[in-house]
Scaffold this motif. Structure first.
Motif, PDB file in Angstrom:
ATOM      1  N   GLN A 123       0.832  -1.199   0.000  1.00 40.73           N
ATOM      2  CA  GLN A 123       0.000   0.000   0.000  1.00 40.73           C
ATOM      3  C   GLN A 123       0.871   1.256   0.000  1.00 40.73           C
ATOM      4  O   GLN A 123       0.598   2.205  -0.727  1.00 40.73           O
ATOM      5  CB  GLN A 123      -0.943   0.001   1.196  1.00 40.73           C
ATOM      6  N   HIS A 124       1.930   1.246   0.809  1.00 41.63           N
ATOM      7  CA  HIS A 124       2.834   2.398   0.832  1.00 41.63           C
ATOM      8  C   HIS A 124       3.491   2.595  -0.531  1.00 41.63           C
ATOM      9  O   HIS A 124       3.544   3.707  -1.055  1.00 41.63           O
ATOM     10  CB  HIS A 124       3.918   2.225   1.902  1.00 41.63           C
ATOM     11  N   TYR A 125       3.970   1.508  -1.113  1.00 40.64           N
ATOM     12  CA  TYR A 125       4.661   1.584  -2.403  1.00 40.64           C
ATOM     13  C   TYR A 125       3.734   2.133  -3.491  1.00 40.64           C
ATOM     14  O   TYR A 125       4.120   2.995  -4.274  1.00 40.64           O
ATOM     15  CB  TYR A 125       5.191   0.205  -2.792  1.00 40.64           C
ATOM     16  N   LEU A 126       2.493   1.638  -3.527  1.00 42.17           N
ATOM     17  CA  LEU A 126       1.560   2.068  -4.563  1.00 42.17           C
ATOM     18  C   LEU A 126       1.031   3.479  -4.344  1.00 42.17           C
ATOM     19  O   LEU A 126       0.681   4.168  -5.300  1.00 42.17           O
ATOM     20  CB  LEU A 126       0.383   1.088  -4.659  1.00 42.17           C
ATOM     21  N   SER A 127       0.980   3.928  -3.096  1.00 41.64           N
ATOM     22  CA  SER A 127       0.410   5.245  -2.823  1.00 41.64           C
ATOM     23  C   SER A 127       1.463   6.344  -2.721  1.00 41.64           C
ATOM     24  O   SER A 127       1.115   7.507  -2.565  1.00 41.64           O
ATOM     25  CB  SER A 127      -0.418   5.204  -1.533  1.00 41.64           C
ATOM     26  N   SER A 128       2.726   5.988  -2.822  1.00 42.87           N
ATOM     27  CA  SER A 128       3.778   6.999  -2.735  1.00 42.87           C
ATOM     28  C   SER A 128       4.581   7.003  -4.035  1.00 42.87           C
ATOM     29  O   SER A 128       4.360   6.182  -4.919  1.00 42.87           O
ATOM     30  CB  SER A 128       4.716   6.697  -1.560  1.00 42.87           C
ATOM     31  N   ASP A 129       5.509   7.920  -4.126  1.00 40.84           N
ATOM     32  CA  ASP A 129       6.403   7.977  -5.282  1.00 40.84           C
ATOM     33  C   ASP A 129       7.731   7.295  -4.977  1.00 40.84           C
ATOM     34  O   ASP A 129       8.685   7.441  -5.736  1.00 40.84           O
ATOM     35  CB  ASP A 129       6.651   9.433  -5.688  1.00 40.84           C
ATOM     36  N   ASP A 130       7.800   6.572  -3.877  1.00 44.62           N
ATOM     37  CA  ASP A 130       9.036   5.892  -3.499  1.00 44.62           C
ATOM     38  C   ASP A 130       9.337   4.732  -4.435  1.00 44.62           C
ATOM     39  O   ASP A 130       8.435   4.030  -4.896  1.00 44.62           O
ATOM     40  CB  ASP A 130       8.946   5.352  -2.068  1.00 44.62           C
ATOM     41  N   SER A 131      10.624   4.522  -4.693  1.00 40.91           N
ATOM     42  CA  SER A 131      11.054   3.375  -5.481  1.00 40.91           C
ATOM     43  C   SER A 131      11.016   2.130  -4.592  1.00 40.91           C
ATOM     44  O   SER A 131      10.779   2.214  -3.380  1.00 40.91           O
ATOM     45  CB  SER A 131      12.480   3.600  -5.982  1.00 40.91           C
ATOM     46  N   MET A 132      11.258   0.973  -5.201  1.00 42.28           N
ATOM     47  CA  MET A 132      11.303  -0.268  -4.419  1.00 42.28           C
ATOM     48  C   MET A 132      12.411  -0.179  -3.375  1.00 42.28           C
ATOM     49  O   MET A 132      12.246  -0.628  -2.243  1.00 42.28           O
ATOM     50  CB  MET A 132      11.519  -1.472  -5.328  1.00 42.28           C
TER      51      MET A 132
END
Length: 122
Positions: A17-26
Motif C-alpha cells: 500500500q505504501h509503495y503504490l500510494s507513494s512515489d518511493d522506489s522499491m
C-alpha cells in the motif's frame, strides 16, 4: 548460513500500500520498512497489489438517479452519493497514473503520448 525472515501478510500489504500510494522506489520502500531485499517489494506487489486495484478500480459506481430529490434529506443523500462517486473516480485516476508512472520508471518504457508536433514513429 542464510537467515530468512518471514513477514506477516498484513505487513506485506502495508508495504504494498505504501509503495503504490507513494512515489518511493522499491529501494526506498525497502529501506523505509527495513527490508534486506528490495525485490521483495516487487514480489509482494505482484501478490497483493491486485487487492488494492480491485478495491479501488473495480468497485462499480452506482447508477445516478434521473429524478431530482424534492426533500432536504433527499438532496443531502444525493450529494453524498455524488461525492462518493467522485472520490472513487479520483482514486481510480490516481491508481492508473501511479501504475503508468511505475511502469515507465521500472520497465523503462514510454507509455504516455508526448505532446507537440515532433512525435517519433516506431
Amino acid at each position: 548460513m542464510k537467515i530468512v525472515k518471514h513477514y506477516s501478510d498484513d505487513f506485506k500489504r502495508e508495504v504494498v500500500q505504501h509503495y503504490l500510494s507513494s512515489d518511493d522506489s522499491m529501494q526506498k520502500t525497502a529501506d523505509k520498512f527495513k527490508l534486506a531485499v528490495p525485490a521483495s517489494v516487487g514480489q509482494w506487489v505482484s501478490k497483493f497489489g491486485g487487492e488494492f486495484r480491485t478495491a479501488v478500480m473495480n468497485k462499480s459506481p452506482e447508477k445516478p438517479k434521473t429524478e431530482t430529490p424534492d426533500t432536504h434529506e433527499g438532496m443531502a443523500k444525493r450529494i453524498k452519493e455524488l461525492e462518493e462517486a467522485l472520490e472513487r473516480e479520483r482514486l481510480m485516476n490516481l491508481a492508473t497514473n501511479k501504475m503508468i508512472d511505475i511502469a515507465e520508471r521500472d520497465l523503462n518504457i514510454s507509455i504516455r503520448k508526448k505532446s507537440g508536433a515532433k512525435q517519433s514513429k516506431k
